[in-house]
Design an enzyme around this catalytic site. Structure first.
Site, PDB file in Angstrom:
ATOM      1  N   HIS A   9       0.827  -1.208   0.000  1.00 61.95           N
ATOM      2  CA  HIS A   9       0.000   0.000   0.000  1.00 61.95           C
ATOM      3  C   HIS A   9       0.862   1.259   0.000  1.00 61.95           C
ATOM      4  O   HIS A   9       2.041   1.231   0.360  1.00 61.95           O
ATOM      5  CB  HIS A   9      -0.948  -0.001   1.201  1.00 61.95           C
ATOM      6  CG  HIS A   9      -0.234   0.066   2.522  1.00 61.95           C
ATOM      7  ND1 HIS A   9       0.340   1.219   3.007  1.00 61.95           N
ATOM      8  CD2 HIS A   9      -0.013  -0.889   3.442  1.00 61.95           C
ATOM      9  CE1 HIS A   9       0.888   0.981   4.181  1.00 61.95           C
ATOM     10  NE2 HIS A   9       0.695  -0.297   4.468  1.00 61.95           N
ATOM     11  N   GLU A  79      -1.639  -6.992   8.230  1.00 56.17           N
ATOM     12  CA  GLU A  79      -0.246  -6.844   8.636  1.00 56.17           C
ATOM     13  C   GLU A  79       0.027  -7.612   9.921  1.00 56.17           C
ATOM     14  O   GLU A  79      -0.898  -7.978  10.652  1.00 56.17           O
ATOM     15  CB  GLU A  79       0.079  -5.347   8.809  1.00 56.17           C
ATOM     16  CG  GLU A  79       1.502  -5.012   9.223  1.00 56.17           C
ATOM     17  CD  GLU A  79       2.587  -5.513   8.267  1.00 56.17           C
ATOM     18  OE1 GLU A  79       2.735  -6.742   8.107  1.00 56.17           O
ATOM     19  OE2 GLU A  79       3.316  -4.677   7.710  1.00 56.17           O
TER      20      GLU A  79
END
Length: 198
Positions: A9, A79
């Protein structure tokens, strides 16, 4: 056989100052949005059999701005859960734990929303993603839009390495990498490639 395209990202306020950003859903900065839009020059010219994203808004927004239609949200692409180190920089952790290194020393438990996880647990999640993705590669390229550490662990597992070998693969925000095969063996075809300059 298709290739596995991994997209980290774009920049967030926390990634810019290197704060551990696991499960806290921090939005993209203006620069992060620019990085994501610039990725469209590469991702927009490539057909994908499937696009999977982390549940985090920063990943989903990156996919959207990069022109990728997300087919499914995969919770295993979240994550690393940094536990008590969520939102803290490595430098700050080392003030209390001199010599601390995430890949060797792990995290301490946090609150209920951030209990923390081991690198081995991140590896198990990466293995689960790869188990689901490998059959799809027979249909063409597959894109995964997610986060720095989980994608590094996933790369290590793609190569048949232990999860902690993800430490070998530095990965910047707003970049694209390609995992493929050569002579039937897993390889890195490209790594940490920024979008073309506009």
């Amino acid at each position: 056989m298709g290739e596995l395209i991994i997209v980290r990202h774009g920049e967030t306020g926390w990634s810019r100052v290197r704060r551990h950003t696991g499960r806290t859903d921090v939005p993209l900065t203006a620069r992060g949005e620019e990085q994501a839009r610039a990725l469209a020059a590469v991702t927009g010219t490539r057909p994908f059999a499937r696009v999977l994203s982390s549940p985090a808004e920063r990943a989903r927004r990156t996919a959207e701005l990069a022109g990728l239609r997300v087919d499914a949200i995969d919770p295993d692409l979240w994550e690393w859960d940094y536990g008590g180190y969520e939102g803290i920089t490595s430098a700050r952790v080392r003030e209390d734990r001199p010599g601390w290194y995430l890949w060797d020393d792990g995290v301490v438990p946090g609150d209920a929303a951030h209990p923390g996880e081991t690198v081995e647990r991140v590896g198990e999640r990466a293995d689960a993603v790869l188990d689901r993705v490998r059959p799809l590669l027979g249909e063409g390229d597959v894109a995964l839009v997610a986060h720095g550490h989980v994608l590094r662990v996933l790369t290590a597992r793609w190569l048949g390495l232990e999860p902690a070998a993800g430490r070998l693969f530095r990965l910047e925000t707003g970049t694209l990498s390609t995992l493929g095969t050569e002579h039937g063996r897993p390889v890195i075809a490209s790594w940490n490639v920024p979008p073309p300059a506009s």
